[in-house]
Design a protein around this motif. Structure first.
Motif, PDB file in Angstrom:
ATOM      1  N   ASP A 260       0.858  -1.154  -0.213  1.00 28.38           N
ATOM      2  CA  ASP A 260       0.192   0.045   0.124  1.00 28.38           C
ATOM      3  C   ASP A 260       0.844   1.216  -0.055  1.00 28.38           C
ATOM      4  O   ASP A 260       1.803   1.488   0.648  1.00 28.38           O
ATOM      5  N   PRO A 261       0.422   2.497  -0.451  1.00 32.77           N
ATOM      6  CA  PRO A 261       1.167   3.675  -0.433  1.00 32.77           C
ATOM      7  C   PRO A 261       0.419   4.505   0.643  1.00 32.77           C
ATOM      8  O   PRO A 261       0.591   5.713   0.507  1.00 32.77           O
ATOM      9  N   TYR A 262      -0.011   3.973   1.673  1.00 30.42           N
ATOM     10  CA  TYR A 262      -0.848   4.628   2.794  1.00 30.42           C
ATOM     11  C   TYR A 262       0.323   4.404   4.062  1.00 30.42           C
ATOM     12  O   TYR A 262       1.471   4.782   4.011  1.00 30.42           O
ATOM     13  N   GLU A 263      -0.308   4.220   5.255  1.00 17.86           N
ATOM     14  CA  GLU A 263       0.568   4.104   6.504  1.00 17.86           C
ATOM     15  C   GLU A 263       1.493   3.050   6.535  1.00 17.86           C
ATOM     16  O   GLU A 263       2.670   2.837   7.226  1.00 17.86           O
ATOM     17  N   GLY A 264       1.274   1.865   5.711  1.00 12.62           N
ATOM     18  CA  GLY A 264       2.080   0.668   5.577  1.00 12.62           C
ATOM     19  C   GLY A 264       3.451   0.888   4.812  1.00 12.62           C
ATOM     20  O   GLY A 264       4.581   0.224   4.943  1.00 12.62           O
ATOM     21  N   GLU A 265       3.473   2.361   4.240  1.00 11.25           N
ATOM     22  CA  GLU A 265       4.685   2.560   3.322  1.00 11.25           C
ATOM     23  C   GLU A 265       5.974   3.011   4.505  1.00 11.25           C
ATOM     24  O   GLU A 265       7.014   3.070   4.211  1.00 11.25           O
ATOM     25  N   GLU A 319      -5.370   6.715   6.944  1.00  9.56           N
ATOM     26  CA  GLU A 319      -4.312   6.151   5.773  1.00  9.56           C
ATOM     27  C   GLU A 319      -3.418   6.914   5.588  1.00  9.56           C
ATOM     28  O   GLU A 319      -2.270   6.707   5.020  1.00  9.56           O
ATOM     29  N   ASN A 320      -3.637   8.244   6.167  1.00  5.14           N
ATOM     30  CA  ASN A 320      -2.521   9.296   6.024  1.00  5.14           C
ATOM     31  C   ASN A 320      -1.578   9.309   7.238  1.00  5.14           C
ATOM     32  O   ASN A 320      -0.774  10.429   7.251  1.00  5.14           O
ATOM     33  N   TRP A 321      -1.269   8.451   7.865  1.00  4.51           N
ATOM     34  CA  TRP A 321      -0.570   8.329   9.177  1.00  4.51           C
ATOM     35  C   TRP A 321       0.965   8.666   8.792  1.00  4.51           C
ATOM     36  O   TRP A 321       1.600   9.378   9.744  1.00  4.51           O
ATOM     37  N   LYS A 322       1.187   8.478   7.389  1.00  4.46           N
ATOM     38  CA  LYS A 322       2.531   8.615   7.094  1.00  4.46           C
ATOM     39  C   LYS A 322       3.038  10.113   7.205  1.00  4.46           C
ATOM     40  O   LYS A 322       4.383  10.301   7.539  1.00  4.46           O
ATOM     41  N   VAL A 323       2.169  10.931   7.032  1.00  6.37           N
ATOM     42  CA  VAL A 323       2.582  12.498   6.960  1.00  6.37           C
ATOM     43  C   VAL A 323       2.826  12.990   8.365  1.00  6.37           C
ATOM     44  O   VAL A 323       3.251  14.093   8.624  1.00  6.37           O
ATOM     45  N   LEU A 324       2.254  12.001   9.171  1.00  8.04           N
ATOM     46  CA  LEU A 324       2.409  12.519  10.737  1.00  8.04           C
ATOM     47  C   LEU A 324       3.564  12.201  11.312  1.00  8.04           C
ATOM     48  O   LEU A 324       4.147  12.844  12.368  1.00  8.04           O
ATOM     49  N   GLU A 325       4.627  11.379  10.412  1.00 10.54           N
ATOM     50  CA  GLU A 325       5.954  10.842  11.109  1.00 10.54           C
ATOM     51  C   GLU A 325       7.032  11.307  10.204  1.00 10.54           C
ATOM     52  O   GLU A 325       8.219  11.571  10.821  1.00 10.54           O
TER      53      GLU A 325
END
Length: 506
Positions: A260-265, A319-325
């Motif tokens: 996935d290109p979401y938080e799994g990234e 799904e946008n968790w990655k931009v939090l980190e």
């Protein structure tokens, strides 16, 4: 006195009360105007101070946190009127730890709002917040290391777990399996913790966090990599008491990979930048596999659009968790796509007359509803139910803090029972007018981490950006993410359009 002047007087009064005495009433949302949140920094500051006061109650030992280890509990169920707790979810996961650790780390690093949130919690009650945060990080590490010593086969990663007599134990359904997605969210908070502790003189504890990262770096390929660019979403462990070895790990159930290109990234980025034993070909294959699910799609609603966004799975906010980190917003194209995505999220609620934003959540009957998103811009169809949740605003808070806070407030104002003895409740069903009598890390502290990082500094992203530069991998991060998005987003439209605002502002 004019209504505008009355609001100004109220804002000043609330600012004095919240900053000096911490005496915001439980149902403080009714005392704010959404339009003031959009236009006034003092209104936003006063509102956030009230949020900090009430959200801190979630940290109660034995409720949101285990009293012995400082580890997270998933959440708890309670009576919306009395506040009496009927059931504590005494299970957790690496993803819940990934929402607590950043608050502690930001407080140590000097974020004043993170420190204020900790100081408001009953366990601290005005204590030295740096010492308090360090102690919690130390207690967590004690538990992590104890788990490693008893079950080394997990390779330094965490399954879903419970806590018994100060020990982490896998839950009944995760006794010999481990997920990559949740651990990817956790890893980047451990990374920040190790660096912040070191730079603030807590060298012994910093070394323990660094050692954990080294353990994960050494074992990530063994545990999760299936070859040919395939990263297992869940790995089955043959013998959890054995040391990591190639023959101790296999696919759990039918083939299911982290594509996935979401938080799994977040986990894929870790493998690319720090995983040991990966060749350039491995890295290229991992990103090539993910590319198929990175898709542009145009959102339109009523007279608004088209707006080019990244297609979601359900288009849930989580799904946008990655931009939090990580510093995805440092790449202009990626920032443009994600900001567009939040414009679409707001306009979807405006056009649907929803009093808030959608995201995966527990409903008022404590049933988890994953498919609470936006069908027109997602791979999977969403529920037709009118479930809205405050944390639906967390990625919007990163894109535009004032608009994000406005939607957060608007959600609370539309159902009084959303403000509880433990801060904001999970969600409410706008058709049934029922509130979910539960609070969890996912639907409270995603928003809080976004607020802490958007309205004060440093954020977790600020910290990780600096540490990626320090470790010489920041440019690699930028180049690989830029390459992914530039292949799929040759044309982005709708960037000039405004965010959709709650009806009281328009």
């Amino acid at each position: 006195m004019t209504s505008a002047r009355r609001r100004l007087v109220l804002l000043i009064a609330l600012s004095v009360v919240s900053f000096c005495f911490g005496a915001c009433p439980q149902h403080f949302a009714s005392e704010f105007a959404v339009e003031d949140i959009v236009s006034s920094s003092s209104a936003r500051s006063a509102y956030v101070q009230c949020l900090l006061q009430w959200e801190a109650a979630f940290f109660s030992a034995g409720l949101g946190l285990d009293a012995t280890t400082g580890l997270t509990h998933d959440g708890f169920i309670f009576d919306l009127t009395t506040g009496n707790v009927s059931s504590v979810h005494e299970f957790s996961a690496a993803s819940k730890e990934a929402l607590h650790i950043p608050i502690l780390v930001m407080a140590i690093a000097g974020n004043p709002l993170a420190a204020e949130l900790l100081s408001q919690s009953a366990a601290c009650d005005g204590c030295n917040t740096t010492a308090f945060a360090v102690q919690l990080l130390s207690s967590k590490m004690d538990a992590y290391e104890d788990f490693d010593s008893r079950l080394p086969g997990f390779g330094g990663f965490l399954p879903w777990f419970t806590i018994s007599n100060g020990h982490i134990l896998p839950t009944w359904d995760w006794t010999s399996t481990v997920p990559s997605l949740d651990n990817g969210e956790w890893i980047w908070t451990l990374y920040a913790a190790s660096k912040v502790l070191a730079s603030n003189g807590f060298t012994e504890l910093a070394a323990r966090y660094e050692q954990r990262l080294r353990l994960q770096q050494a074992n990530a390929k063994l545990v999760f990599y299936a070859g040919d660019g395939l990263v297992r979403a869940v790995t089955s462990i043959v013998n959890t008491s054995a040391q990591p070895s190639p023959d101790n790990y296999k696919q759990s159930g039918p083939p299911d990979f982290l594509d996935d290109p979401y938080e799994g990234e977040l986990f894929t980025v870790f493998l690319d930048l720090f995983g040991q034993g990966f060749t350039d070909t491995d890295r290229e294959q991992m990103w090539a596999i993910k590319l198929a699910n990175l898709q542009p799609v145009n959102f339109s609603a009523a007279a608004v659009g088209p707006i080019t966004v990244q297609r979601g799975w359900w288009y849930s906010a989580h799904e946008n968790w990655k931009v939090l980190e990580l510093p995805y917003y440092d790449i202009p194209l990626v920032a443009e796509v994600f900001i567009n995505g939040e414009k679409a999220r707001t306009w979807n609620s405006v056009s649907s007359s929803l009093p808030g934003l959608r995201a995966s959540t527990n409903d008022p009957f404590i049933q988890y509803v994953s498919n609470n998103g936006i069908s027109s811009i997602a791979f999977q169809p969403s529920t037709a139910r009118s479930l809205v949740t405050p944390y639906g605003a967390f990625p919007l808070l990163i894109a535009n803090a004032s608009v994000g806070l406005a939607w957060h407030l608007y959600t609370l104002q539309n159902n009084r029972s959303m403000q509880t003895a433990y801060g904001t409740a999970e969600c409410f069903d706008n058709d049934l007018k029922l509130v979910a009598p539960i609070v969890t890390w996912d639907t409270k502290m995603t928003s809080m981490c976004a607020i802490l990082g958007s309205l004060a500094s440093p954020s977790l992203v600020d910290l990780n950006r600096a540490f990626l530069k320090q470790d010489g991998v920041y440019e690699r991060f930028l180049s690989v993410i830029q390459a992914q998005y530039s292949q799929k987003f040759p044309l982005v439209v709708g960037s000039e359009l405004p965010f959709g605002l709650p009806p009281t502002v328009r």
